[in-house]
Motif scaffolding. Structure first.
Motif, PDB file in Angstrom:
ATOM      1  N   GLN A  19       0.835  -1.206   0.000  1.00  0.00           N
ATOM      2  CA  GLN A  19       0.000   0.000   0.000  1.00  0.00           C
ATOM      3  C   GLN A  19       0.868   1.252   0.000  1.00  0.00           C
ATOM      4  OE1 GLN A  19      -3.286   0.124   2.838  1.00  0.00           O
ATOM      5  NE2 GLN A  19      -3.180  -2.092   3.132  1.00  0.00           N
ATOM      6  N   TYR A  21       0.240   5.567   0.307  1.00  0.00           N
ATOM      7  CA  TYR A  21      -0.796   6.417   0.876  1.00  0.00           C
ATOM      8  C   TYR A  21      -0.990   7.668   0.002  1.00  0.00           C
ATOM      9  CZ  TYR A  21      -0.316   2.905   4.362  1.00  0.00           C
ATOM     10  OH  TYR A  21      -0.305   1.671   4.961  1.00  0.00           O
ATOM     11  N   ARG A  48      -1.921  -8.207  -0.056  1.00  0.00           N
ATOM     12  CA  ARG A  48      -3.057  -7.399   0.400  1.00  0.00           C
ATOM     13  C   ARG A  48      -2.924  -6.042  -0.282  1.00  0.00           C
ATOM     14  NH1 ARG A  48      -6.490  -6.720   5.605  1.00  0.00           N
ATOM     15  NH2 ARG A  48      -6.477  -4.472   5.851  1.00  0.00           N
ATOM     16  N   LYS A  71      -9.998   1.641   1.183  1.00  0.00           N
ATOM     17  CA  LYS A  71     -10.032   2.600   2.287  1.00  0.00           C
ATOM     18  C   LYS A  71     -10.758   3.840   1.807  1.00  0.00           C
ATOM     19  CE  LYS A  71      -5.779   1.395   4.734  1.00  0.00           C
ATOM     20  NZ  LYS A  71      -4.391   1.796   4.986  1.00  0.00           N
ATOM     21  N   GLU A 184      -1.731  -9.120  11.972  1.00  0.00           N
ATOM     22  CA  GLU A 184      -1.411  -7.974  11.103  1.00  0.00           C
ATOM     23  C   GLU A 184      -1.289  -6.736  11.967  1.00  0.00           C
ATOM     24  OE1 GLU A 184      -3.817  -7.563   7.597  1.00  0.00           O
ATOM     25  OE2 GLU A 184      -3.353  -5.430   7.362  1.00  0.00           O
ATOM     26  N   ARG A 186       2.045  -3.715  12.619  1.00  0.00           N
ATOM     27  CA  ARG A 186       3.315  -3.415  13.310  1.00  0.00           C
ATOM     28  C   ARG A 186       4.219  -4.635  13.467  1.00  0.00           C
ATOM     29  NH1 ARG A 186      -0.807  -1.345  15.862  1.00  0.00           N
ATOM     30  NH2 ARG A 186      -0.578  -2.633  17.735  1.00  0.00           N
ATOM     31  N   GLY A 207       3.122  -5.333   6.231  1.00  0.00           N
ATOM     32  CA  GLY A 207       3.045  -4.260   5.249  1.00  0.00           C
ATOM     33  C   GLY A 207       4.278  -3.388   5.275  1.00  0.00           C
ATOM     34  N   THR A 208       4.221  -2.358   6.125  1.00  0.00           N
ATOM     35  CA  THR A 208       5.245  -1.323   6.189  1.00  0.00           C
ATOM     36  C   THR A 208       6.684  -1.835   6.104  1.00  0.00           C
ATOM     37  OG1 THR A 208       3.717  -0.058   7.570  1.00  0.00           O
ATOM     38  CG2 THR A 208       6.028   0.629   7.611  1.00  0.00           C
TER      39      THR A 208
HETATM   40  C1  LIG Z   1      -4.550   0.496  10.615  1.00  0.00           C
HETATM   41  C2  LIG Z   1      -4.549   0.465   9.116  1.00  0.00           C
HETATM   42  O1  LIG Z   1      -5.099   1.318   8.489  1.00  0.00           O
HETATM   43  N1  LIG Z   1      -3.916  -0.588   8.542  1.00  0.00           N
HETATM   44  C3  LIG Z   1      -3.855  -0.721   7.119  1.00  0.00           C
HETATM   45  C4  LIG Z   1      -4.675  -1.798   6.651  1.00  0.00           C
HETATM   46  O2  LIG Z   1      -4.736  -2.233   5.550  1.00  0.00           O
HETATM   47  C5  LIG Z   1      -2.477  -0.597   6.522  1.00  0.00           C
HETATM   48  O3  LIG Z   1      -2.169   0.776   6.532  1.00  0.00           O
HETATM   49  C6  LIG Z   1      -1.320  -1.368   7.193  1.00  0.00           C
HETATM   50  O4  LIG Z   1      -0.142  -1.051   6.515  1.00  0.00           O
HETATM   51  C7  LIG Z   1      -1.516  -2.871   7.168  1.00  0.00           C
HETATM   52  O5  LIG Z   1      -2.510  -3.242   8.085  1.00  0.00           O
HETATM   53  C8  LIG Z   1      -0.249  -3.682   7.515  1.00  0.00           C
HETATM   54  O6  LIG Z   1       0.224  -3.305   8.760  1.00  0.00           O
HETATM   55  P1  LIG Z   1       1.756  -2.798   8.948  1.00  0.00           P
HETATM   56  O7  LIG Z   1       1.990  -1.775   7.883  1.00  0.00           O
HETATM   57  O8  LIG Z   1       1.794  -2.239  10.319  1.00  0.00           O
HETATM   58  O9  LIG Z   1       2.635  -4.020   8.770  1.00  0.00           O
END
Ligand SMILES: CC(=O)N[C@H](C=O)[C@@H](O)[C@H](O)[C@H](O)COP(=O)(O)O
Length: 228
Positions: A19, A21, A48, A71, A184, A186, A207-208
């Motif tokens: 993802q 932003y 995802r 989103k 999922e 952090r 994700g991040t």
């Molecule tokens: C809370 C929210 O909006 N979470 C989103 C959901 O899709 C994404 O911004 C996150 O990156 C994703 O959940 C993976 O988590 P992390 O990037 O922490 O690994």
């Protein structure tokens, strides 16, 4: 693959969330689909992906299941908030539709159970409920969700925002619910991913730490600065 086979194919695997932003340089469907391809080369069993254009581009680019979400907004219920959004995500090609799985009121006035039933009435997809607490997960399972994500742990008022994954919540949901738990949120290191799996996660979504270079760069910059 039927839905039981699809679910089983995710056991013990890594799902990579790809993802970018609003306003970011990588916010582009072609770019995100390439990030997803790179994750699949690394071993991701599913990806995802956010937004209809990104989902469409990624479904065409990878041969693994796509968990799609849309989103809309940034606070409250914003992850695939309505039945309409969920149908659009399925129509974009996602095999698994991730929806807000909290107990908060939804903008279209439907319950989560009505949303899931409405989606399934006409689309052959699995539903991942993005939950923020054990109570959310229990209710989401009752509402018919196929997968229970800890995605929103620390982003609603019910759980503290832990530094790493909310391992306690993963364990609580795994103990209380028969539906598989997707850890999922952090998960920033391979060790934390393994801990999440040991805590009871059926699969782990990162994700991040894999797909958001600006944040990862910041971690390194901060570490160097802190060391003088
Ligand atoms: C809370 C929210 O909006 N979470 C989103 C959901 O899709 C994404 O911004 C996150 O990156 C994703 O959940 C993976 O988590 P992390 O990037 O922490 O690994």
């Amino acid at each position: 693959m039927n839905s039981g086979g699809l679910l089983e194919s995710l056991r013990g695997t890594l799902i990579v969330s790809c993802q970018a932003y609003p306003g970011e340089p990588m916010r582009d469907p072609e770019v995100m689909s390439r990030v997803a391809r790179a994750a699949v080369i690394g071993g991701a069993a599913a990806v995802r992906v956010q937004g209809l254009a990104d989902i469409r581009a990624t479904v065409d680019a990878v041969d693994v299941p796509v968990v799609g979400l849309w989103k809309d907004g940034a606070d409250g219920v914003f992850i695939t908030p309505t039945l309409e959004h969920a149908r659009a995500v399925a129509d974009a090609g996602a095999q698994i539709v991730a929806v807000d799985g909290t107990r908060r009121p939804r903008p279209d006035g439907l319950t989560l159970a009505q949303t899931i039933a409405g989606l399934r009435a006409t689309r052959d997809v699995l539903v991942m409920a993005d939950c923020g607490s054990l109570e959310d997960a229990v209710a989401a399972q009752e509402a018919g969700a196929d997968l229970l994500g800890t995605t929103l742990a620390g982003y609603t008022d019910e759980r503290p925002r832990t530094d790493g994954p909310d391992l306690d919540l993963i364990a609580l949901i795994a103990a209380a619910c028969a539906a598989p738990v997707i850890a999922e949120g952090r998960i920033h290191t391979p060790a934390a991913a393994a801990q999440a799996r040991r805590a009871g996660a059926f699969a782990v979504c990162v994700g991040t730490a894999i797909t958001h270079p600006s944040t990862i760069t910041g971690w390194f910059v901060d570490a160097i600065a802190a060391d003088g």
